[in-house]
Motif scaffolding. Sequence first.
Motif, short mmCIF file in Angstrom:
data_model
loop_
_atom_site.label_atom_id
_atom_site.label_comp_id
_atom_site.label_asym_id
_atom_site.label_seq_id
_atom_site.Cartn_x
_atom_site.Cartn_y
_atom_site.Cartn_z
N LEU A 206 0.84 -1.19 0.00
CA LEU A 206 0.00 0.00 0.00
C LEU A 206 0.88 1.25 0.00
CD1 LEU A 206 -2.71 -1.03 2.62
CD2 LEU A 206 -2.57 -1.57 0.19
N LEU B 226 -0.76 6.28 3.08
CA LEU B 226 -2.17 5.90 3.23
C LEU B 226 -2.60 6.03 4.68
CD1 LEU B 226 -4.56 4.58 1.59
CD2 LEU B 226 -3.84 2.43 2.61
N PRO C 268 -10.26 2.88 -0.68
CA PRO C 268 -9.34 2.24 -1.61
C PRO C 268 -9.14 3.06 -2.86
CG PRO C 268 -11.43 1.10 -1.55
CD PRO C 268 -11.46 2.12 -0.46
N LEU C 269 -7.99 2.87 -3.50
CA LEU C 269 -7.74 3.55 -4.76
C LEU C 269 -8.79 3.12 -5.77
CD1 LEU C 269 -3.89 3.08 -5.09
CD2 LEU C 269 -5.11 5.15 -4.45
N ALA D 1 -8.44 2.31 -8.71
CA ALA D 1 -7.99 1.16 -9.51
C ALA D 1 -8.08 -0.13 -8.73
CB ALA D 1 -6.56 1.38 -9.96
N ALA D 2 -8.21 0.01 -7.43
CA ALA D 2 -8.13 -1.20 -6.63
C ALA D 2 -9.45 -1.93 -6.54
CB ALA D 2 -7.66 -0.85 -5.23
N ALA D 3 -10.51 -1.27 -6.82
CA ALA D 3 -11.79 -1.91 -6.53
C ALA D 3 -12.77 -1.96 -7.68
CB ALA D 3 -12.44 -1.18 -5.36
#
Lengths: 217, 237
Positions: B71, B75, B81-82, B84-86
């Motif tokens: 990470l 953070l 969450p980013l 792009a992460a989810a």
Amino acid sequence: MAHDPPGSGSGQTDDLELALVARSQKGDVGAFNMLVERYQSLAYALALRMLGDPDAAADVTQDAFFSAFRAIQAFRGASFRAWLLRIVSNACFDVFRARSRQPTSSLDELLDSETGGDAAAPATLVDSSWDPERAVLRAEVIVAIHGALLQLPGDQRLAVILSDVQGLPYDEIARIMDSPLGTVKSRIARARGHLRTILARQSELFSRGERQHSSDE
Amino acid sequence: MGSRRHPTDWERQREQLSAYIDGELSAAERAELERHIPGCAECQAALGKLRRVHDLLAALPMPKAPRSFALPLDLRPDARPLAAAAPPRRPAPHRGGATVLQWVGAIAATVGMFLLLGGVVTGLLSSNSKLYETPSRSGGSTLTGAQTQTTPSQRTPDLVTTKSPQKDGATATVTETPTATNTPKASVTNTTTPTGTNGEPGFPILPVTGAGLLALGAGLYIAGRAGRRREGRASDG
């Protein structure tokens, strides 16, 4: 090969992990990243086996680590590994729900992810002492096994992956799945039975593999 | 399979065999099974098949993580969450039209944009006409468009009528324009454009631009807030 997951064999969090968790709970991202480094392959492997899609597996893994960091204050359990894998598996089930169907996957893509896309890769999947014919067979069997896994109901798939692929004990699987031990035992047995049926239907790969296997014994 | 020997509980027997492979039986259960298996061909066959599947799965290579999932060090624990992460788990976007607040914001922003543009364009035209007019007031045939709006102060009523459709700001313009007719041409262009100083007759650039800016800002803010609130509701649901 797959039976050497990080963390202690019982899944109990060791002293180093406890220290890292404690620092993470104080907001230390660096400490948490050491946990990430320790478990990222295990988490990714679970997501990949569950979803059959390398990109989705990477997304789920990253998302799971974000979720874990945000929720680390709530971690009070004995096993960080079980706690983390539960987050990963929940994220996989979320993907199933979002897709509104059981996932299908490109087996070629999956094989590429296993072999790095190298055309000569099947030989690298096995010990170099294996003969080429057997090496090719192994690669094909791997693809067949993945295809069969993806046909299982989600709970059976998760149970058998955790048990047979990742080599976790039943009590830890029960914690990850939040299910009684008897349920885990039943799911694993049923999953193995289903896999056997599915694989037996697929060409003669499995029987050839069986013949070779039995000739080894 | 096993219908005679295990008529009612073949499933359970298979569970026992499966758990036996994993070493997950109690000592008593294991001992009982080990006494039973040598004399039972069905259990032997079933055990062989279960073990075969177990061995195949256990032989699967462990894939390596394709990249680091570490990470970002800055953070915060309460961070979301980013993006792009989810992507796989984003809830379906909330369908339906924009909220009233969003409409209000959008309208206010549009009005503000018109006012702002009106003010700026007028200001620019004034300054252009000044720049080109000052050296040679008699020439400049190509700048007639600009000249028609700025130089003849007698024509300010035209200017008022052209600007007045721009909504509310027009009320201020109407009240001020009559004074413009009495002012000398040169002073209009010289004083209003470069410095934007107030109190000068002619098109009230500063108030209109200011009002436009305010309306634009407020509109965007309202629309943004409304949008974020909707997003929050959608993700909660």
